[in-house]
Design a protein around this motif. Structure first.
Motif, PDB file in Angstrom:
ATOM      1  N   GLY A 279       0.772  -1.076   0.196  1.00 45.95           N
ATOM      2  CA  GLY A 279       0.034   0.009   0.029  1.00 45.95           C
ATOM      3  C   GLY A 279       0.786   1.187  -0.272  1.00 45.95           C
ATOM      4  O   GLY A 279       0.726   2.119  -0.675  1.00 45.95           O
ATOM      5  N   ALA A 280       2.014   1.260   0.732  1.00 44.38           N
ATOM      6  CA  ALA A 280       2.513   2.333   0.871  1.00 44.38           C
ATOM      7  C   ALA A 280       3.396   2.913  -0.545  1.00 44.38           C
ATOM      8  O   ALA A 280       3.304   3.864  -0.908  1.00 44.38           O
ATOM      9  CB  ALA A 280       3.768   2.317   1.808  1.00 44.38           C
TER      10      ALA A 280
ATOM     11  N   ASP B 102      -7.167   6.487  -1.430  1.00 38.63           N
ATOM     12  CA  ASP B 102      -6.698   5.510  -0.789  1.00 38.63           C
ATOM     13  C   ASP B 102      -7.353   4.253  -0.495  1.00 38.63           C
ATOM     14  O   ASP B 102      -8.243   4.438   0.675  1.00 38.63           O
ATOM     15  CB  ASP B 102      -5.813   6.000   0.358  1.00 38.63           C
TER      16      ASP B 102
ATOM     17  N   GLN C 230      -7.200  -0.329   2.083  1.00 40.77           N
ATOM     18  CA  GLN C 230      -7.934  -1.108   3.236  1.00 40.77           C
ATOM     19  C   GLN C 230      -9.378  -1.143   2.792  1.00 40.77           C
ATOM     20  O   GLN C 230      -9.847  -2.244   3.135  1.00 40.77           O
ATOM     21  CB  GLN C 230      -7.805  -0.407   4.648  1.00 40.77           C
TER      22      GLN C 230
END
Ligand code: PLP
Length: 390
Positions: free
Chosen positions: A106-107, A224, A227
């Motif tokens: 994700g980063a 984003d 999640q």
């Protein structure tokens, strides 16, 4: 190996960057996991919202093992059939005409989004929200609003600004001629399963206002979905509840069901600014990683797992007082760190693994395949646990 041996080895040889549960998990099947001592647990953590298909899913196992026997890694010097296929599938499920950049977390997906936003707009400033979490690399950490995570590593990436999550007026005043992108999570996961507004209805309005502002000012709207993505909220991506189209979508976690894959989905128009050499990743989008991604996306659609996430989520939200969230992303603020830890421990003794986020929020992010019998079991035990834990 027995648990105590594993723990001793870890403490001697592994960098101690995690506060771990006093367990080592040895195997899993569906929504269940077993530890090294043979204890069985219902897994409501799912590798932190990652094992979208649960454990040892036959379709994911088959896809990975077959591909591993053919071709695992070739580098991005070559065309990769699975990568192109997965990119097309993600374009279709996103409802946005996108091109994909594949990475491993994700980063990294957010790092790519920062670079692409800066390159496309020619501007530098990135705006993010209070209480946000976007990762722990130097760029993504700079837009993660947590002083405790940032302070030991400063200076971070410059030209970032944090505005209050959910306050559109302040956001509107904060943007300027140098604003390249606004990063937003439609529901904050690490931040404690929080909507920017009181409820989904008001959140839709906020996200729409943000879309309009970005259009007017030529700013990249980056959602984003690390999640919230991969069907967890009942739609493939959470922004789809709002009827908007972001410029850039970042995702990871569940997208390959536990195989490390990150993706930056970029609108066709914005993506046209990126050329050979502008960005890259040795491992990103390998034949093996993308075989896993294809199996996950196909299974989510064929087995109607988004519908299941919506139904099971409603049951959890309806059955647990004070619960908030959407689909299978559920949080319950228990008021104190001590109570959250007591509930976590008690639930472990009852054979259910739950996670605590933002210190005092119990987070339930199970596999999307979870059954009604399993959610009923969780509700019954959590209720008892809440009343017994001080
Ligand atoms: N963005 C969000 C919303 C997340 O929840 C996370 C991880 O929890 C990340 C980014 C970072 O993902 P990763 O740990 O794969 O780098």
């Amino acid at each position: 190996m027995k648990f105590e041996e594993i723990k001793a080895l870890d403490e001697k040889y592994v960098l101690q960057t995690y506060a771990r549960y006093p367990l080592a998990l040895a195997k899993g099947k569906g929504c269940k996991v077993w530890d090294t001592e043979g204890n069985e647990y219902l897994d409501m953590i799912a590798g932190v919202a990652t094992n979208a298909l649960g454990h040892a899913h036959p379709k994911l196992m088959k896809a990975i093992s077959e591909q591993a026997g053919k071709l695992m890694h070739v580098s991005n010097l070559f065309y990769i059939e699975n990568q192109a296929k997965l990119a097309k599938m993600l374009c279709e499920v996103s409802g946005v005409k996108t091109r994909a950049f594949f990475c491993n977390s994700g980063a990294e997906a957010n790092e790519a989004a920062i670079k692409i936003s800066r390159k496309y707009t020619g501007r530098r400033e990135i705006i993010a929200m209070s209480n946000s979490f976007h990762g722990r690399t130097m760029g993504s950490l700079a837009i993660t609003d947590k002083k405790k995570y940032q302070a030991p590593f400063e200076p971070l990436m410059p030209e970032t600004r944090i505005v209050p999550y959910g306050d559109f007026d302040i956001l509107e005043r904060a943007v300027n001629d140098n604003t390249a992108a606004i990063f937003v999570e439609m529901i904050q996961g690490e931040g404690g399963v929080k909507f920017p507004k009181k409820n989904l209805g008001e959140t839709v309005g906020y996200m729409k206002d943000m879309r309009k502002l970005c259009d007017e000012k030529g700013i990249m709207m980056v959602v984003d979905e690390v999640q919230t993505g991969t069907g967890r909220t009942g739609k493939f991506f959470a922004y789809q509840h709002c009827g908007i189209k972001p410029d850039i979508i970042t995702t990871a976690k569940g997208i390959a069901g536990g195989f490390p894959v990150g993706v930056t989905l970029v609108s066709d128009k914005v993506g046209s600014c990126m050329h050979a050499g502008d960005h890259g990743s040795t491992f990103g989008g390998s034949p093996l990683a993308c075989a896993a991604g294809i199996a996950v996306v196909e299974t989510i659609i064929k087995d109607k797992l988004m519908e299941n996430a919506a139904k099971r989520g409603k049951e959890l939200l309806g059955g647990l007082e004070g619960a908030r969230g959407l689909g299978l992303m559920v949080g319950i603020d228990v008021g104190s760190k001590e109570k959250a830890q007591a509930v976590k421990k008690d639930m472990q003794n009852r054979g259910i693994l739950i996670n605590v986020t933002n210190e005092k929020v119990i987070r339930l992010v199970p596999p999307l395949i979870i059954s009604k019998k399993e959610t009923d079991f969780v509700i019954e035990n959590l209720k008892e646990s809440f009343s017994s834990a001080k």
